[in-house]
Design an enzyme around this catalytic site. Structure first.
Site: not given
Ligand code: NDP
Length: 463
Positions: A142, A181-182, A225, A394
């Site tokens: 990561k 990405g993440d 995801t 991926s």
């Molecule tokens: P994005 O950046 O696309 O979206 C993240 C979302 O979560 C946004 O709505 C964001 O709001 C919100 N968020 C982020 N930080 C916080 C916080 N501190 N408190 C509240 N809301 C928050 O990310 P993803 O959708 O890709 O990822 C979301 C989760 O899924 C993460 O935990 C990631 O590790 C996990 N994940 C993602 C994968 C992927 O393929 N994308 C694969 C496996 C796991 P705001 O815009 O206000 O920050």
């Protein structure tokens, strides 16, 4: 901005029913005193592994737990970039290459101001077991940076990504380490990073996943995801409760990549998604979220979720994030960030009738929340099983890149569904074999661990 993460301390005083596991945990806690998220993740996995350790003496003899809790390599570096006014900024970049026993390191890059070594290590550690569960040959890693993409122009994002990759490129490679990405790293950021990698290395290889479709990306990676989360949840509902998404009320946190495509698939499977959020607040639409409106706000305009109520005046917006868990629902799919559901929020969810929680985000439930689910008999799918669809796809992207070939959307989606259903059954079977039938958290940790452990044993120790 930290958003709604609840800062919590690690639990250096955790007690285990096995002396070896206790010694390993105490040593990890002593060596990593300022890493609460990492300790939380290690504690949860070690707890599940007690019966495995008792059945397999070779684990202690070969110091497998000591080795698996220590990253093979942790890189920290300076990222200097220039804003549009000529101001110079310095961020901190990370890549933690945790375990390569079953394949090249694989895991995303998080760009968020809360990023630190503890968060990257917890994510990298979880990734080892998640990647193993996919059945595909990928190790765990990561990375990321404390850079905040919010409010930055396109050119600022580009300059940051280029500077980040200028250092990262010397540590990665298509057969060594393949980032993705993440949070904060989507198609745009992957594009800028890939361009810089290619410029510096003069090679067109599958070194990053989540690429654009015209330059090596896989169809269905964007959806993977969120779709995968729903495929696994549907299989869990079918096998453990003879039930389905049909007619269920669903609450999903976040409004990013995972939340959007979980909403799409849950709706397609007959559920009604009534809430989404971001780090400022949440929207509640009792008639069911209109996903075209959300996509326009989030994917086209990069706006905030509160703008939804401008287009759908019957919906309401509420400041703060934890209130989303007070909305009555049957199924909750937390898909924003770590520790977003604490014990109190879990109690409210259960009191309001929620009977199923599946984690789209990584470690969104605190240990106290998990204890509430378990006590109430809630069906619970932990992140490393439930959100593995992204990394699985991926790995399918890597496979297509190696073949110089592309599968259709339907082909990738069918493989994803099969993988997610397989993960559910692997977790369920492992939970049964080790005397915890139906405890998918224990099952995921055990099934994910066993394959990596076998590979580590087979590959020996370097004297
Ligand atoms: P994005 O950046 O696309 O979206 C993240 C979302 O979560 C946004 O709505 C964001 O709001 C919100 N968020 C982020 N930080 C916080 C916080 N501190 N408190 C509240 N809301 C928050 O990310 P993803 O959708 O890709 O990822 C979301 C989760 O899924 C993460 O935990 C990631 O590790 C996990 N994940 C993602 C994968 C992927 O393929 N994308 C694969 C496996 C796991 P705001 O815009 O206000 O920050």
């Amino acid at each position: 901005m930290q958003g709604c993460i609840r800062n919590r301390k690690g639990k250096p005083s955790m007690k285990f029913k096995n002396d070896y596991v206790q010694r390993v945990y105490d040593s990890v806690a002593a060596r990593n005193p300022n890493e609460p998220e990492f300790l939380q993740a290690v504690g949860e996995v070690l707890e599940s592994l007690v019966p495995v350790v008792e059945k397999n003496p070779s684990i202690e003899k070969n110091a497998i737990l000591e080795r698996i809790t220590e990253p093979e390599r942790a890189i920290q570096f300076r990222v200097t970039w220039m804003d549009d006014q000529g101001g110079v900024h310095v961020n901190r970049g990370y890549r933690v290459q945790f375990n390569s026993a079953i394949g090249p390191y694989k895991g995303g890059l998080r760009l968020h101001p809360s990023v630190n070594l503890s968060i990257i290590k917890f994510l990298g550690f979880e990734q080892i077991f998640k990647n193993s569960l996919t059945t595909l040959p990928i190790g765990g890693g990561k990375g990321g940076s404390d850079f905040d993409p919010k409010g930055k122009s396109d050119t600022e994002i580009m300059r940051f990504c280029q500077s980040f990759m200028t250092e990262l490129q010397r540590h990665i490679g298509a057969d060594t380490d393949v980032p993705a990405g993440d949070i904060g790293t989507g198609a745009r950021e992957i594009g800028y990073m890939y361009g810089q990698y290619k410029r510096l290395r003069n090679e067109f290889t599958g070194v990053l996943t989540g690429k654009g479709l015209s330059w090596g990306g896989s169809l269905a990676r964007t959806e993977a995801t969120g779709y995968g989360l729903c495929y696994l949840t549907a299989e869990m509902l079918r096998c453990m409760k003879n039930d389905s998404f049909a007619g269920k009320t669903v609450v999903i946190s976040g409004s990013g990549n995972v939340a959007i495509y979980a909403t799409e698939k849950a709706t397609e499977l007959g559920g009604k998604v009534v809430a989404l959020s971001d780090s400022n607040g949440y929207i509640h639409d009792p008639d069911g979220i209109k996903l075209d409106v959300v996509k326009e706000i989030k994917e086209v305009r990069r706006g905030r979720i509160k703008e939804y109520v401008d287009a759908v005046p019957t919906a309401t917006y509420h400041e703060g994030c934890s209130g989303i868990w007070t909305i009555p629902c049957d199924i909750a799919l937390p898909s924003a960030t770590q520790n977003e559901i604490d014990g109190a929020s879990a109690e409210i969810l259960v009191k309001n009738g929620c009977f199923c929680v599946a984690e789209g985000a990584n470690m969104p439930s605190t240990p106290e929340a998990i204890a509430v689910y378990q006590k109430a008999g809630v069906l619970y799918a932990p992140a490393k099983a439930a959100n593995a669809g992204g990394v699985a796809t991926s790995a399918l992207e890597m496979c297509q890149n190696s073949m110089r070939y592309s599968w259709t959307f339907e082909e990738v989606d069918a493989k994803l569904k099969e993988i997610m259903e397989g993960i559910f059954h692997a977790c369920y079977d492992a939970s049964k074999e080790y005397g915890e039938e139906g405890d998918l958290m224990a099952g995921a940790n055990i099934a994910g661990f066993l394959k990596v452990c076998d590979a580590m044993l087979a590959q020996g120790v370097a004297y």
